[in-house]
Design an enzyme around this catalytic site. Structure first.
Site, short mmCIF file in Angstrom:
data_model
loop_
_atom_site.label_atom_id
_atom_site.label_comp_id
_atom_site.label_asym_id
_atom_site.label_seq_id
_atom_site.Cartn_x
_atom_site.Cartn_y
_atom_site.Cartn_z
N GLU A 1 -10.28 6.39 2.29
CA GLU A 1 -9.98 5.21 3.10
C GLU A 1 -9.04 5.64 4.22
OE1 GLU A 1 -7.67 2.31 0.83
OE2 GLU A 1 -6.68 3.92 -0.25
N ARG B 1 -4.94 -9.32 -7.56
CA ARG B 1 -4.68 -7.88 -7.29
C ARG B 1 -3.20 -7.55 -7.54
NH1 ARG B 1 -6.46 -5.28 -1.64
NH2 ARG B 1 -4.64 -6.42 -0.90
N LYS C 1 -1.20 -1.35 -5.35
CA LYS C 1 -0.62 -1.55 -4.02
C LYS C 1 0.90 -1.57 -4.19
CE LYS C 1 -1.50 -4.30 0.17
NZ LYS C 1 -1.70 -3.20 1.10
N ARG D 1 22.05 1.13 -14.48
CA ARG D 1 22.54 2.51 -14.47
C ARG D 1 21.44 3.37 -13.86
NH1 ARG D 1 21.94 4.17 -20.87
NH2 ARG D 1 21.41 6.23 -20.10
N TYR E 1 3.21 -5.03 -3.59
CA TYR E 1 3.15 -6.03 -2.53
C TYR E 1 1.72 -6.40 -2.18
CZ TYR E 1 1.92 -2.86 1.36
OH TYR E 1 1.28 -2.00 2.22
N1 PDD Z 1 -3.17 -2.97 4.05
N2 PDD Z 1 -6.45 0.39 2.13
C1 PDD Z 1 -5.13 0.47 2.32
C2 PDD Z 1 -4.46 1.77 2.03
C3 PDD Z 1 -4.39 -0.64 2.80
O1 PDD Z 1 -3.08 -0.54 3.00
C4 PDD Z 1 -5.09 -1.85 3.07
C5 PDD Z 1 -4.40 -3.09 3.53
C6 PDD Z 1 -6.47 -1.89 2.84
C7 PDD Z 1 -7.26 -3.16 3.07
O2 PDD Z 1 -7.02 -4.09 2.06
P1 PDD Z 1 -7.20 -5.66 2.31
O3 PDD Z 1 -8.54 -5.85 2.86
O4 PDD Z 1 -7.01 -6.25 0.96
O5 PDD Z 1 -6.11 -6.07 3.29
C8 PDD Z 1 -7.11 -0.77 2.37
C9 PDD Z 1 -2.39 -4.14 4.34
C10 PDD Z 1 -3.02 -5.09 5.26
C11 PDD Z 1 -1.04 -3.70 4.78
O6 PDD Z 1 -0.45 -2.97 4.01
O7 PDD Z 1 -0.57 -4.07 5.84
#
Ligand code: PDD
Length: 316
Positions: free
Chosen positions: A201, A66, A166, A114, A47
Protein backbone atom coordinates in the site's frame (compact mmCIF):
# COMPACT_ATOMS: atom_id res chain seq x y z
CA UNK A 1 11.68 34.78 8.87
CA UNK A 2 11.57 32.76 5.64
CA UNK A 3 8.41 32.46 3.54
CA UNK A 4 8.22 28.82 4.41
CA UNK A 5 8.15 29.57 8.12
CA UNK A 6 5.51 32.26 7.58
CA UNK A 7 3.35 29.82 5.62
CA UNK A 8 3.71 27.29 8.34
CA UNK A 9 2.65 29.79 11.03
CA UNK A 10 -0.36 30.90 8.94
CA UNK A 11 -1.46 27.30 8.68
CA UNK A 12 -1.01 26.76 12.40
CA UNK A 13 -3.17 29.80 13.17
CA UNK A 14 -5.93 28.48 10.92
CA UNK A 15 -5.73 25.09 12.55
CA UNK A 16 -8.32 25.47 15.26
CA UNK A 17 -9.79 22.08 15.97
CA UNK A 18 -12.40 21.40 18.62
CA UNK A 19 -11.11 18.67 20.89
CA UNK A 20 -12.80 16.30 23.28
CA UNK A 21 -10.64 14.61 25.90
CA UNK A 22 -12.59 11.90 27.69
CA UNK A 23 -15.80 13.81 26.93
CA UNK A 24 -14.66 17.31 27.94
CA UNK A 25 -14.80 19.61 24.93
CA UNK A 26 -12.11 22.26 24.63
CA UNK A 27 -9.71 23.95 22.19
CA UNK A 28 -6.13 23.17 21.17
CA UNK A 29 -4.63 25.51 23.81
CA UNK A 30 -6.40 23.71 26.64
CA UNK A 31 -6.41 20.13 25.42
CA UNK A 32 -3.82 18.48 27.62
CA UNK A 33 -2.72 14.96 28.29
CA UNK A 34 -0.02 13.57 30.59
CA UNK A 35 3.55 13.30 29.26
CA UNK A 36 3.54 9.88 30.94
CA UNK A 37 0.77 8.64 28.67
CA UNK A 38 1.92 5.49 26.88
CA UNK A 39 0.72 7.02 23.63
CA UNK A 40 3.63 9.44 23.96
CA UNK A 41 6.07 7.06 25.64
CA UNK A 42 5.67 4.17 23.18
CA UNK A 43 3.34 5.25 20.38
CA UNK A 44 0.97 3.00 22.34
CA UNK A 45 -2.30 4.26 20.90
CA UNK A 46 -4.75 3.48 18.13
CA UNK A 47 -6.66 5.83 15.87
CA UNK A 48 -9.16 6.36 13.09
CA UNK A 49 -9.65 9.18 10.60
CA UNK A 50 -13.28 9.82 9.66
CA UNK A 51 -15.24 12.42 7.71
CA UNK A 52 -18.51 14.00 8.76
CA UNK A 53 -20.94 15.90 6.55
CA UNK A 54 -23.01 18.21 8.79
CA UNK A 55 -23.60 15.82 11.67
CA UNK A 56 -23.56 12.61 9.65
CA UNK A 57 -20.38 10.62 10.25
CA UNK A 58 -19.64 8.63 7.11
CA UNK A 59 -19.34 4.87 7.75
CA UNK A 60 -19.10 5.37 11.51
CA UNK A 61 -19.91 1.74 12.36
CA UNK A 62 -17.16 0.45 10.04
CA UNK A 63 -14.58 2.81 11.58
CA UNK A 64 -15.56 1.82 15.13
CA UNK A 65 -15.37 -1.87 14.24
CA UNK A 66 -11.84 -1.34 12.87
CA UNK A 67 -10.87 0.62 16.00
CA UNK A 68 -12.04 -2.28 18.16
CA UNK A 69 -10.03 -4.71 16.00
CA UNK A 70 -6.92 -2.53 16.38
CA UNK A 71 -7.44 -2.53 20.17
CA UNK A 72 -7.70 -6.31 20.18
CA UNK A 73 -4.45 -6.59 18.20
CA UNK A 74 -2.66 -4.53 20.89
CA UNK A 75 -4.36 -6.07 23.98
CA UNK A 76 -5.85 -2.64 24.68
CA UNK A 77 -9.10 -1.89 26.50
CA UNK A 78 -11.16 0.93 25.04
CA UNK A 79 -12.46 2.87 28.06
CA UNK A 80 -15.93 3.49 26.60
CA UNK A 81 -18.59 1.51 24.73
CA UNK A 82 -19.18 1.84 20.97
CA UNK A 83 -22.55 3.50 21.58
CA UNK A 84 -21.18 6.02 24.08
CA UNK A 85 -18.23 6.80 21.82
CA UNK A 86 -20.60 7.41 18.89
CA UNK A 87 -22.52 9.91 21.01
CA UNK A 88 -19.29 11.65 22.09
CA UNK A 89 -18.25 11.98 18.43
CA UNK A 90 -21.62 13.47 17.45
CA UNK A 91 -21.47 15.82 20.46
CA UNK A 92 -18.01 17.04 19.40
CA UNK A 93 -18.86 17.57 15.72
CA UNK A 94 -22.01 19.46 16.72
CA UNK A 95 -19.89 21.69 18.99
CA UNK A 96 -17.51 22.30 16.05
CA UNK A 97 -20.44 23.13 13.74
CA UNK A 98 -18.55 22.63 10.46
CA UNK A 99 -20.20 21.85 7.15
CA UNK A 100 -17.56 19.18 6.52
CA UNK A 101 -15.36 17.85 9.33
CA UNK A 102 -12.16 15.84 9.47
CA UNK A 103 -12.25 13.72 12.63
CA UNK A 104 -9.24 12.12 14.25
CA UNK A 105 -10.33 9.65 16.90
CA UNK A 106 -7.62 8.34 19.21
CA UNK A 107 -7.42 5.93 22.11
CA UNK A 108 -4.26 5.87 24.21
CA UNK A 109 -3.29 3.15 26.66
CA UNK A 110 -3.19 5.73 29.47
CA UNK A 111 -0.72 7.08 31.98
CA UNK A 112 2.17 4.88 33.12
CA UNK A 113 2.55 4.48 36.89
CA UNK A 114 6.18 3.42 36.38
CA UNK A 115 8.53 2.77 33.47
CA UNK A 116 8.24 -0.69 32.01
CA UNK A 117 6.40 -2.35 29.16
CA UNK A 118 3.82 -4.32 31.11
CA UNK A 119 0.32 -3.00 30.44
CA UNK A 120 -0.55 -3.46 34.12
CA UNK A 121 1.64 -0.43 34.83
CA UNK A 122 -0.86 2.08 33.53
CA UNK A 123 -4.15 3.74 34.28
CA UNK A 124 -7.37 3.59 32.29
CA UNK A 125 -6.98 4.64 28.65
CA UNK A 126 -7.96 8.03 27.25
CA UNK A 127 -10.19 8.81 24.30
CA UNK A 128 -9.50 11.91 22.25
CA UNK A 129 -11.67 13.28 19.45
CA UNK A 130 -10.16 16.03 17.29
CA UNK A 131 -12.54 17.74 14.87
CA UNK A 132 -11.20 20.14 12.25
CA UNK A 133 -13.02 21.98 9.47
CA UNK A 134 -12.31 20.33 6.13
CA UNK A 135 -12.18 22.56 3.09
CA UNK A 136 -11.80 19.79 0.54
CA UNK A 137 -8.83 18.90 -1.63
CA UNK A 138 -7.80 21.06 -4.54
CA UNK A 139 -9.62 19.90 -7.68
CA UNK A 140 -6.34 19.48 -9.56
CA UNK A 141 -5.69 16.24 -7.65
CA UNK A 142 -8.75 14.83 -9.37
CA UNK A 143 -8.23 16.46 -12.77
CA UNK A 144 -4.45 15.93 -13.10
CA UNK A 145 -3.76 13.02 -10.77
CA UNK A 146 -0.75 12.54 -8.49
CA UNK A 147 2.78 11.15 -8.83
CA UNK A 148 3.76 7.98 -6.99
CA UNK A 149 7.23 6.79 -6.06
CA UNK A 150 8.64 3.56 -4.63
CA UNK A 151 9.74 3.81 -1.00
CA UNK A 152 13.23 2.73 0.04
CA UNK A 153 11.79 1.16 3.19
CA UNK A 154 9.66 -1.97 3.15
CA UNK A 155 6.23 -2.26 4.82
CA UNK A 156 6.17 -3.67 8.34
CA UNK A 157 5.91 -7.45 8.19
CA UNK A 158 2.56 -8.90 9.32
CA UNK A 159 4.54 -10.86 11.92
CA UNK A 160 6.11 -7.65 13.31
CA UNK A 161 3.75 -4.69 13.77
CA UNK A 162 0.87 -5.90 11.61
CA UNK A 163 -0.21 -3.04 9.30
CA UNK A 164 -3.85 -4.06 9.84
CA UNK A 165 -3.56 -2.46 13.31
CA UNK A 166 -4.07 1.28 12.88
CA UNK A 167 -1.72 2.26 15.68
CA UNK A 168 -0.35 5.68 16.58
CA UNK A 169 3.10 4.38 15.70
CA UNK A 170 3.21 5.58 12.08
CA UNK A 171 6.96 5.71 11.72
CA UNK A 172 7.17 2.96 9.09
CA UNK A 173 4.78 5.05 6.97
CA UNK A 174 6.63 8.29 7.76
CA UNK A 175 9.98 6.85 6.66
CA UNK A 176 8.40 5.53 3.48
CA UNK A 177 6.95 8.95 2.74
CA UNK A 178 10.26 10.73 3.48
CA UNK A 179 12.16 8.41 1.17
CA UNK A 180 10.15 9.61 -1.83
CA UNK A 181 9.79 13.21 -0.68
CA UNK A 182 13.56 13.55 -0.39
CA UNK A 183 14.28 12.22 -3.86
CA UNK A 184 15.09 14.65 -6.64
CA UNK A 185 11.62 14.54 -8.20
CA UNK A 186 9.60 14.24 -5.00
CA UNK A 187 6.44 12.17 -5.35
CA UNK A 188 3.10 12.80 -3.64
CA UNK A 189 2.76 9.29 -2.19
CA UNK A 190 5.12 6.38 -1.68
CA UNK A 191 4.41 2.77 -2.58
CA UNK A 192 5.75 0.25 -0.07
CA UNK A 193 6.76 -3.26 -1.09
CA UNK A 194 7.02 -6.15 1.36
CA UNK A 195 10.11 -8.34 1.85
CA UNK A 196 8.94 -10.57 -1.05
CA UNK A 197 8.78 -7.61 -3.44
CA UNK A 198 4.97 -7.52 -3.52
CA UNK A 199 3.21 -4.18 -3.60
CA UNK A 200 1.39 -3.54 -0.31
CA UNK A 201 0.00 0.00 0.00
CA UNK A 202 1.11 3.63 0.17
CA UNK A 203 2.13 5.56 3.28
CA UNK A 204 -1.41 6.84 3.96
CA UNK A 205 -3.57 5.15 1.33
CA UNK A 206 -4.37 1.88 -0.44
CA UNK A 207 -3.25 1.31 -4.01
CA UNK A 208 -5.06 0.09 -7.10
CA UNK A 209 -4.09 -0.65 -10.69
CA UNK A 210 -6.18 -1.27 -13.80
CA UNK A 211 -4.95 -3.47 -16.64
CA UNK A 212 -6.99 -4.65 -19.62
CA UNK A 213 -10.22 -3.38 -18.02
CA UNK A 214 -9.65 -5.33 -14.80
CA UNK A 215 -9.17 -3.59 -11.45
CA UNK A 216 -6.64 -4.98 -8.95
CA UNK A 217 -5.74 -4.17 -5.35
CA UNK A 218 -3.47 -6.27 -3.09
CA UNK A 219 -5.27 -8.67 -0.70
CA UNK A 220 -5.14 -7.87 3.04
CA UNK A 221 -2.89 -10.93 3.58
CA UNK A 222 0.01 -9.08 1.90
CA UNK A 223 0.20 -6.79 4.95
CA UNK A 224 -1.90 -3.64 4.65
CA UNK A 225 -4.46 -1.59 6.49
CA UNK A 226 -7.89 -2.88 5.50
CA UNK A 227 -8.99 0.52 4.20
CA UNK A 228 -12.64 1.34 4.62
CA UNK A 229 -12.57 3.23 1.33
CA UNK A 230 -10.92 0.16 -0.25
CA UNK A 231 -13.70 -2.13 1.04
CA UNK A 232 -16.36 0.25 -0.26
CA UNK A 233 -14.72 0.52 -3.69
CA UNK A 234 -14.63 -3.30 -3.93
CA UNK A 235 -18.39 -3.40 -3.27
CA UNK A 236 -19.26 -0.50 -5.58
CA UNK A 237 -17.04 -1.83 -8.38
CA UNK A 238 -18.75 -5.22 -8.25
CA UNK A 239 -22.18 -3.59 -8.11
CA UNK A 240 -21.59 -1.68 -11.36
CA UNK A 241 -20.28 -4.84 -13.04
CA UNK A 242 -16.55 -4.10 -13.08
CA UNK A 243 -14.13 -6.99 -12.87
CA UNK A 244 -12.44 -6.10 -9.60
CA UNK A 245 -10.03 -8.41 -7.78
CA UNK A 246 -7.85 -8.65 -4.69
CA UNK A 247 -4.64 -10.03 -6.15
CA UNK A 248 -0.92 -9.57 -5.52
CA UNK A 249 1.22 -7.63 -8.00
CA UNK A 250 4.71 -6.15 -8.18
CA UNK A 251 6.37 -2.83 -8.96
CA UNK A 252 6.52 -3.53 -12.73
CA UNK A 253 2.75 -4.04 -12.81
CA UNK A 254 2.24 -0.54 -11.42
CA UNK A 255 4.67 0.93 -13.96
CA UNK A 256 2.93 -0.90 -16.82
CA UNK A 257 -0.65 -0.33 -15.66
CA UNK A 258 -3.27 1.30 -17.90
CA UNK A 259 -4.56 3.30 -14.92
CA UNK A 260 -3.76 3.54 -11.22
CA UNK A 261 -5.25 5.27 -8.22
CA UNK A 262 -4.95 5.56 -4.46
CA UNK A 263 -7.81 5.50 -1.94
CA UNK A 264 -8.36 6.84 1.57
CA UNK A 265 -11.12 8.34 3.66
CA UNK A 266 -10.27 12.01 3.13
CA UNK A 267 -9.23 11.76 -0.53
CA UNK A 268 -11.72 9.08 -1.63
CA UNK A 269 -9.90 8.33 -4.92
CA UNK A 270 -6.93 10.25 -6.32
CA UNK A 271 -5.92 9.14 -9.82
CA UNK A 272 -2.19 8.32 -9.99
CA UNK A 273 -0.93 9.43 -13.38
CA UNK A 274 2.88 9.40 -13.03
CA UNK A 275 5.47 7.20 -11.42
CA UNK A 276 9.01 7.98 -10.36
CA UNK A 277 11.12 4.85 -10.31
CA UNK A 278 14.76 3.82 -10.54
CA UNK A 279 14.02 2.46 -13.98
CA UNK A 280 12.65 5.73 -15.37
CA UNK A 281 10.17 8.48 -14.62
CA UNK A 282 7.08 7.98 -16.67
CA UNK A 283 3.38 8.34 -17.20
CA UNK A 284 1.04 5.66 -15.96
CA UNK A 285 -1.05 4.68 -18.99
CA UNK A 286 -1.73 7.83 -20.96
CA UNK A 287 -0.70 10.10 -18.05
CA UNK A 288 -4.16 11.48 -17.39
CA UNK A 289 -6.91 10.22 -15.01
CA UNK A 290 -8.37 7.13 -16.65
CA UNK A 291 -12.06 6.44 -17.42
CA UNK A 292 -12.48 3.49 -15.03
CA UNK A 293 -10.86 5.41 -12.16
CA UNK A 294 -13.19 8.36 -12.78
CA UNK A 295 -16.22 6.05 -13.00
CA UNK A 296 -15.39 4.59 -9.58
CA UNK A 297 -14.89 8.08 -8.13
CA UNK A 298 -18.29 9.17 -9.47
CA UNK A 299 -19.95 6.07 -8.00
CA UNK A 300 -18.26 6.71 -4.66
CA UNK A 301 -19.44 10.32 -4.54
CA UNK A 302 -22.96 9.15 -5.33
CA UNK A 303 -22.72 6.62 -2.50
CA UNK A 304 -21.60 9.33 -0.01
CA UNK A 305 -24.59 11.51 -0.98
CA UNK A 306 -27.03 8.63 -0.60
CA UNK A 307 -25.49 7.76 2.77
CA UNK A 308 -25.80 11.33 4.06
CA UNK A 309 -29.41 11.58 2.92
CA UNK A 310 -30.25 8.25 4.53
CA UNK A 311 -28.77 9.16 7.93
CA UNK A 312 -29.39 12.93 7.97
CA UNK A 313 -32.38 12.85 10.32
CA UNK A 314 -31.04 10.02 12.34
CA UNK A 315 -28.57 11.11 15.02
CA UNK A 316 -26.26 8.15 14.39
N1 PDD B 1 -5.03 6.87 6.44
N2 PDD B 1 -3.37 2.58 4.31
C1 PDD B 1 -2.80 3.38 5.22
C2 PDD B 1 -1.41 3.07 5.66
C3 PDD B 1 -3.50 4.50 5.74
O1 PDD B 1 -2.92 5.30 6.64
C4 PDD B 1 -4.82 4.75 5.28
C5 PDD B 1 -5.65 5.87 5.81
C6 PDD B 1 -5.37 3.88 4.33
C7 PDD B 1 -6.79 4.07 3.83
O2 PDD B 1 -7.72 3.69 4.80
P1 PDD B 1 -9.19 4.30 4.83
O3 PDD B 1 -9.76 4.12 3.49
O4 PDD B 1 -9.88 3.52 5.88
O5 PDD B 1 -9.04 5.77 5.19
C8 PDD B 1 -4.64 2.81 3.88
C9 PDD B 1 -5.80 7.88 7.12
C10 PDD B 1 -6.76 8.60 6.28
C11 PDD B 1 -4.85 8.77 7.84
O6 PDD B 1 -4.10 8.23 8.60
O7 PDD B 1 -4.87 9.98 7.67
Amino acid sequence: MSNNQNNHLDQLNQFNPIISINGTITNKENAKISVLDRGLLFGDSIYEVLMAYDSVVFLLREHLDRLWNSAEGLFMNIPISKNELSHEIIKTIKAAGNKISYIRLMITRGEASRFGLDNDFCSKGNFIIIVQKHSGHSSHYYSEGVTLGFADVIRNDVRALNPKIKSGNYLNNFLAYMSVKNKEKGAYESIMLNSDGQVTECSTSNIWIIKNDKVFTPPTTVGILAGITRETILKLGKKIGMEIREENFGAKDVINADEAFISSTTRIIFPATKIVSDLRDQKIGSGVPGPMTMRLLAEYRKFINEYINRYRDNDL
